[in-house]
Design a protein around this motif. Sequence first.
Motif, PDB file in Angstrom:
ATOM      1  N   ALA A 141      -8.324  -0.346   0.717  1.00  0.00           N
ATOM      2  CA  ALA A 141      -7.027   0.065  -0.045  1.00  0.00           C
ATOM      3  C   ALA A 141      -6.425   1.337   0.407  1.00  0.00           C
ATOM      4  O   ALA A 141      -5.164   1.356   0.391  1.00  0.00           O
ATOM      5  N   ILE A 183      -4.775  -7.136   3.835  1.00  0.00           N
ATOM      6  CA  ILE A 183      -4.404  -7.812   2.781  1.00  0.00           C
ATOM      7  C   ILE A 183      -5.616  -7.980   1.914  1.00  0.00           C
ATOM      8  O   ILE A 183      -5.575  -8.273   0.688  1.00  0.00           O
ATOM      9  N   SER A 186      -5.932  -6.089  -1.732  1.00  0.00           N
ATOM     10  CA  SER A 186      -4.831  -6.395  -2.787  1.00  0.00           C
ATOM     11  C   SER A 186      -5.316  -7.927  -3.216  1.00  0.00           C
ATOM     12  O   SER A 186      -5.294  -8.150  -4.554  1.00  0.00           O
ATOM     13  N   SER A 189      -8.757  -7.288  -5.509  1.00  0.00           N
ATOM     14  CA  SER A 189      -8.437  -6.644  -6.592  1.00  0.00           C
ATOM     15  C   SER A 189      -7.614  -7.282  -7.744  1.00  0.00           C
ATOM     16  O   SER A 189      -8.183  -7.488  -8.951  1.00  0.00           O
ATOM     17  N   VAL A 190      -6.498  -7.987  -7.374  1.00  0.00           N
ATOM     18  CA  VAL A 190      -5.589  -8.536  -8.265  1.00  0.00           C
ATOM     19  C   VAL A 190      -6.274  -9.937  -8.605  1.00  0.00           C
ATOM     20  O   VAL A 190      -6.204 -10.241  -9.784  1.00  0.00           O
ATOM     21  N   ALA A 232      -1.412 -12.181  -6.284  1.00  0.00           N
ATOM     22  CA  ALA A 232      -2.304 -11.729  -5.166  1.00  0.00           C
ATOM     23  C   ALA A 232      -1.708 -12.265  -3.924  1.00  0.00           C
ATOM     24  O   ALA A 232      -1.632 -11.220  -3.055  1.00  0.00           O
ATOM     25  N   LEU A 235       1.423 -10.398  -2.900  1.00  0.00           N
ATOM     26  CA  LEU A 235       1.281  -9.064  -2.340  1.00  0.00           C
ATOM     27  C   LEU A 235       0.850  -9.024  -1.059  1.00  0.00           C
ATOM     28  O   LEU A 235       1.124  -8.143  -0.245  1.00  0.00           O
ATOM     29  N   ARG A 239       2.371  -7.620   2.126  1.00  0.00           N
ATOM     30  CA  ARG A 239       1.835  -6.488   3.105  1.00  0.00           C
ATOM     31  C   ARG A 239       1.689  -6.878   4.508  1.00  0.00           C
ATOM     32  O   ARG A 239       2.027  -6.238   5.366  1.00  0.00           O
TER      33      ARG A 239
END
Length: 316
Positions: A141, A183, A186, A189-190, A232, A235, A239
């Motif tokens: 990230a 991607i 993101s 993690s989410v 997620a 996001l 991105r």
Amino acid sequence: MTNRTTTAPFSGASARRTTLPPRTHRAKVKAAEKTMQIVFLLCALVAVAFVLLISMYLILSGLPAIREVGLREFLFGRTWASTRAEDPRFGILPMMLTSIYGAAGAIVLGVPLGFFTAVFLAKAAPSRLAAVIRPAVNLLAGIPSVVYGLVGMTVLVPLLREKLDLPAGDSLLAAVIVLAVMILPSVISVSEAALSAVPREYEEASLALGATAMETYLRVTAPAARSGIAAAVVLGVGRAIGEAMAILMVAGNVANMPSLFSSVRFLTTGIAIEMNYAAPGSLQRQALFSIGLVLFLFIMLINVLLNLVLKGDKRK
């Protein structure tokens, strides 16, 4: 006879701690709470104000070009020749389809990989292994997008050119692979945070009914965390659609109709390439702002659709 001394049940500091605070103290506490509420409200209003300002700026800067070129010609025209001296063309359909296909391909490749990695980290990974993988994901990230583009240009593009026998390796396929890798942080993690927030009782009930651990994770935990997983994905889509620097180095930057093995140009790279030399106030510059307006509307549309889907799931 011994003297027995009795002590009061509350004395000194203990007595002072049990008494109610004086009115002045309570007034100060209420004033502090009111002040913090106002600060939080101002922060929220600032965020909303930024969105409104960006929206108004894009609308005011982009609508003149759309009016002059024509909405149909601008959105569905197949030729982008903004620097042509005579009869310039401002059709963004090739770039718009390329951005949609590129984002969709990145989601198809990146979301399943990111989701299963998140399930592994949240539920199945040994603590020592998870302690190694999480920092690696966080490092992904933090890598600048230009580094992704540099690696893609020097490693991925020559590899595709050699293995697939292409005249040029810079293509939509290279851009999709780079975006899919970008991607991943993101999505992982989410999704991991959403999966970890599911109450343990759900999984215990499923295991008690005879389900295996993998069935529990995929059929109980994942559906319970669908809102976080959907966030997620959003996001990741944002991105993928909004990335410019990395795909500028691997896509080829030719405004062709999208093909997996040919050079293409995304909407974002179209803005990045031409904004430097577009004359202020010219139709070319206004058309670039119109492209930014289209990108902004894409993201808004995706968020609205996601909210509608989530609300529908909650009602069911």
